[in-house]
Design an enzyme around this catalytic site. Structure first.
Site, PDB file in Angstrom:
ATOM      1  N   GLU A   1      63.204  31.528  49.198  1.00  0.00           N
ATOM      2  CA  GLU A   1      63.156  32.582  50.223  1.00  0.00           C
ATOM      3  C   GLU A   1      64.126  32.214  51.335  1.00  0.00           C
ATOM      4  O   GLU A   1      64.235  31.046  51.696  1.00  0.00           O
ATOM      5  CB  GLU A   1      61.749  32.690  50.845  1.00  0.00           C
ATOM      6  CG  GLU A   1      60.836  33.666  50.158  1.00  0.00           C
ATOM      7  CD  GLU A   1      59.475  33.787  50.833  1.00  0.00           C
ATOM      8  OE1 GLU A   1      59.305  33.276  51.968  1.00  0.00           O
ATOM      9  OE2 GLU A   1      58.578  34.367  50.221  1.00  0.00           O
ATOM     10  N   LYS A  57      51.562  32.669  44.573  1.00  0.00           N
ATOM     11  CA  LYS A  57      52.418  33.479  45.449  1.00  0.00           C
ATOM     12  C   LYS A  57      53.355  34.384  44.665  1.00  0.00           C
ATOM     13  O   LYS A  57      53.623  35.508  45.076  1.00  0.00           O
ATOM     14  CB  LYS A  57      53.238  32.573  46.362  1.00  0.00           C
ATOM     15  CG  LYS A  57      52.389  31.822  47.360  1.00  0.00           C
ATOM     16  CD  LYS A  57      53.253  31.318  48.505  1.00  0.00           C
ATOM     17  CE  LYS A  57      52.407  30.600  49.516  1.00  0.00           C
ATOM     18  NZ  LYS A  57      51.957  29.297  49.032  1.00  0.00           N
ATOM     19  N   HIS A  89      50.636  23.234  60.245  1.00  0.00           N
ATOM     20  CA  HIS A  89      49.970  24.247  59.419  1.00  0.00           C
ATOM     21  C   HIS A  89      48.481  24.346  59.683  1.00  0.00           C
ATOM     22  O   HIS A  89      47.743  24.973  58.925  1.00  0.00           O
ATOM     23  CB  HIS A  89      50.252  24.032  57.938  1.00  0.00           C
ATOM     24  CG  HIS A  89      51.729  24.030  57.640  1.00  0.00           C
ATOM     25  ND1 HIS A  89      52.495  25.170  57.776  1.00  0.00           N
ATOM     26  CD2 HIS A  89      52.581  23.052  57.292  1.00  0.00           C
ATOM     27  CE1 HIS A  89      53.745  24.876  57.498  1.00  0.00           C
ATOM     28  NE2 HIS A  89      53.833  23.606  57.204  1.00  0.00           N
ATOM     29  N   ARG A 107      39.602  35.188  51.031  1.00  0.00           N
ATOM     30  CA  ARG A 107      38.323  34.753  51.585  1.00  0.00           C
ATOM     31  C   ARG A 107      38.177  35.299  53.004  1.00  0.00           C
ATOM     32  O   ARG A 107      39.124  35.863  53.552  1.00  0.00           O
ATOM     33  CB  ARG A 107      38.294  33.219  51.649  1.00  0.00           C
ATOM     34  CG  ARG A 107      39.391  32.679  52.553  1.00  0.00           C
ATOM     35  CD  ARG A 107      39.292  31.191  52.817  1.00  0.00           C
ATOM     36  NE  ARG A 107      40.176  30.802  53.885  1.00  0.00           N
ATOM     37  CZ  ARG A 107      41.490  30.653  53.800  1.00  0.00           C
ATOM     38  NH1 ARG A 107      42.092  30.865  52.641  1.00  0.00           N
ATOM     39  NH2 ARG A 107      42.214  30.306  54.846  1.00  0.00           N
TER      40      ARG A 107
HETATM   41  C1  MV4 Z   1      58.161  30.777  55.892  1.00  0.00           C
HETATM   42  C2  MV4 Z   1      58.756  30.403  57.110  1.00  0.00           C
HETATM   43  C3  MV4 Z   1      60.036  30.859  57.364  1.00  0.00           C
HETATM   44  N1  MV4 Z   1      60.689  31.612  56.443  1.00  0.00           N
HETATM   45  N2  MV4 Z   1      58.872  31.543  55.005  1.00  0.00           N
HETATM   46  C4  MV4 Z   1      54.310  28.009  56.177  1.00  0.00           C
HETATM   47  C5  MV4 Z   1      53.034  28.063  55.413  1.00  0.00           C
HETATM   48  C6  MV4 Z   1      53.075  29.285  54.589  1.00  0.00           C
HETATM   49  N3  MV4 Z   1      51.861  30.052  54.697  1.00  0.00           N
HETATM   50  C7  MV4 Z   1      54.265  30.041  55.024  1.00  0.00           C
HETATM   51  N4  MV4 Z   1      54.993  29.214  55.936  1.00  0.00           N
HETATM   52  C8  MV4 Z   1      56.222  29.604  56.381  1.00  0.00           C
HETATM   53  N5  MV4 Z   1      56.944  30.392  55.556  1.00  0.00           N
HETATM   54  C9  MV4 Z   1      60.085  31.931  55.295  1.00  0.00           C
HETATM   55  N6  MV4 Z   1      60.777  32.646  54.385  1.00  0.00           N
HETATM   56  C10 MV4 Z   1      58.022  29.622  57.989  1.00  0.00           C
HETATM   57  C11 MV4 Z   1      56.755  29.200  57.618  1.00  0.00           C
HETATM   58  C12 MV4 Z   1      56.100  28.373  58.590  1.00  0.00           C
HETATM   59  C13 MV4 Z   1      54.952  28.792  59.232  1.00  0.00           C
HETATM   60  C14 MV4 Z   1      54.368  30.017  58.925  1.00  0.00           C
HETATM   61  C15 MV4 Z   1      53.230  30.430  59.567  1.00  0.00           C
HETATM   62  C16 MV4 Z   1      52.673  29.615  60.550  1.00  0.00           C
HETATM   63  C17 MV4 Z   1      53.221  28.402  60.854  1.00  0.00           C
HETATM   64  C18 MV4 Z   1      54.361  27.968  60.205  1.00  0.00           C
HETATM   65  C19 MV4 Z   1      54.899  26.742  60.531  1.00  0.00           C
HETATM   66  C20 MV4 Z   1      56.026  26.322  59.884  1.00  0.00           C
HETATM   67  C21 MV4 Z   1      56.606  27.131  58.913  1.00  0.00           C
END
Ligand code: MV4
Length: 454
Positions: free
Chosen positions: A159, A75, A194, A251
């Site tokens: 973040e 990342k 997730h 992918r």
């Molecule tokens: C975040 C967020 C809130 N703020 N970043 C979760 C997995 C990863 N792909 C990114 N994720 C998140 N990053 C910031 N700065 C909340 C999540 C997150 C989330 C993101 C997408 C779909 C579902 C989620 C469930 C919980 C938290």
């Protein structure tokens, strides 16, 4: 239906003895003069080492270069590459945080709540939320040790926590001649731990202006790593519709059919053509959104029992049919759901002229699907699709946590009430020796005229 002309057994079912055996797969490819490898999703699909080994063996890897996979697989290096373009990112640390003291300083600058994320992470692994400075040290240590044991890389970064975000991702497609297009967005906010549950395209909330900006940013992210093939750029959208780049998946994704349905583009076909070195035959201005598409993932899991995988035999397996209904699956009636993998049975996809029609068709398709022998998530998906928050489009990544309780599904699974009533009627009529025909089960439930069951 079995479509393969030829199949070769790589090894026994456990994936570390088969699907993950890159060397063995390449060996078989060489024996059979295979000229290309499609990595699918999961397993080795984002493994740069495998992609490099395929290439080294003189075989075409149907996907991006190992270098692009390396950059986007981490990342922090992904964000670093994206910085060459003007791409909005969540405020936080510039790079990895190397000590608790440095982390605390950045945490105070960033503000709370914040997230500590593992650079090598994915699927929320190694992600910790910190509400106040007093908790920072403990959470950082937990994040580092989680990242080290899960990925062999303890790099973490900070973040700001985006509250109530929507998960929106852009499908991109790039050829080897420098052409890159975006195939609009998928909204994947309905997730459980997730794990995506329902995906749709387009999102119910993007305006044409935001869509175009996000699309442009996604193309720039792809350009930043010289991307080739089909890829997905993930964004968070906050409550004020600001979007932030999160990461790129190198992918084809599980939910790619909804993008195919609204664009008419066969993404796998395009992947293969791009891998052959062909130019894209369409430009951005040729691409238009046509209608709306929804996908639900049908898992052999019991939603009333904490989504415990429910393995066993598909005693009955009958797919729904009809206009705007697509089923992508790999099972037939009588087959066993194996214990070795993710228990996904199928992806059920619908298309409609608009969101309402796509959802209505999905509800009908769910009702029509006949699966017995294992519990499935179909009822759970129906619950989500019928929910007012989903219907109105006013939802975020907390949907399931906010609105779902297993009790909501604990309604009788069969028509027990109806059966009991009919048995009573049969008995009554027999007693009275009246020869009135009993209506067939089901006919009394038809809603063709009122259409009000939902
Ligand atoms: C975040 C967020 C809130 N703020 N970043 C979760 C997995 C990863 N792909 C990114 N994720 C998140 N990053 C910031 N700065 C909340 C999540 C997150 C989330 C993101 C997408 C779909 C579902 C989620 C469930 C919980 C938290």
């Amino acid at each position: 239906m079995k479509y393969a002309d030829e199949a070769v057994c790589i090894g026994p079912p456990p994936s570390n003895q088969s699907y993950l055996k890159g060397d063995k797969i390449i060996e078989v490819c060489l024996q059979r003069s295979v000229d290309g490898v499609h990595p699918g999703y999961g397993f080795l699909s984002e493994n740069a080492e495998f992609a490099a080994a395929v290439k080294k063996a003189g075989i075409t890897f149907i996907g991006p270069s190992p270098e692009a996979m390396d950059i986007m697989g981490d990342k922090l290096s992904a964000k670093e590459a994206a910085k060459r373009y003007k791409i909005p990112m969540v405020p936080g640390s510039e790079g990895a945080i190397s000590s608790v003291d440095e982390g605390k300083k950045i945490a105070l600058e960033t503000g709370f709540p914040l997230l500590i994320k593992a650079s090598a992470g994915g699927g929320g692994k190694g992600m910790r939320i910190v509400e106040r400075i007093e908790d920072f040290e403990e959470q950082m240590k937990l994040a580092v040790s989680e990242a080290t044991s899960a990925f062999g890389d303890g790099s973490v970064f900070i973040e700001k926590y985006v509250a109530g975000p929507r998960h929106i991702e852009i499908q991109v497609l790039a050829d080897t001649h420098g052409n890159i297009v975006y195939l609009f967005e998928r909204e994947c906010s309905v997730q459980r731990r997730h794990q995506k549950v329902i995906e749709e395209a387009p999102s119910a909330v993007l305006t044409p202006e935001i869509r175009e900006k996000m699309g442009q940013c996604a193309v720039d992210v792809a350009r930043a790593c010289d991307y080739v093939g089909a890829g997905t750029v993930e964004f968070l959208l906050d409550e004020n519709k600001n979007f932030y780049f999160l990461e790129m998946n190198t992918r084809l994704q599980v939910e790619h059919p909804v993008s195919e349905m609204i664009t008419g583009i066969d993404l796998v076909k395009e992947q293969i053509k791009v891998a052959r070195g062909e130019k894209l035959t369409f430009t951005q201005s040729d691409l238009k959104i046509n209608g709306h598409s929804v996908e639900v993932r049908v898992y052999a899991e019991d939603p009333t029992n904490n989504f415990l995988p429910d393995i066993g035999k598909l005693v009955t397996y009958r797919r729904p049919q009809g206009t705007g209904v697509r089923v992508d699956d790999g099972f037939e009636e009588g087959m066993e759901i194996p214990i070795y993998y993710d228990p996904m049975i199928a992806k059920l996809i619908t298309w409609g002229q608009n969101r309402e029609e796509a959802i209505e068709r999905m509800l009908r398709a769910i009702d029509e699907y006949r699966i017995t022998g294992v519990e499935t998530t179909l009822n759970f998906c129906r619950f989500v699709l019928q929910h007012e928050a989903f219907r109105s489009g006013d939802f975020d990544t907390h949907f399931i946590k906010k609105y779902f309780k297993p009790e909501y599904l604990a309604i009788p699974k069969s028509d027990e009430g109806e059966v009991a009533a009919l048995a009573g009627l049969w008995w009554h009529l027999n007693e009275k020796k009246k020869n009135v025909p009993v209506p067939a089960a089901g006919s009394a439930r038809s809603n063709w005229k009122t259409n009000r069951t939902r």
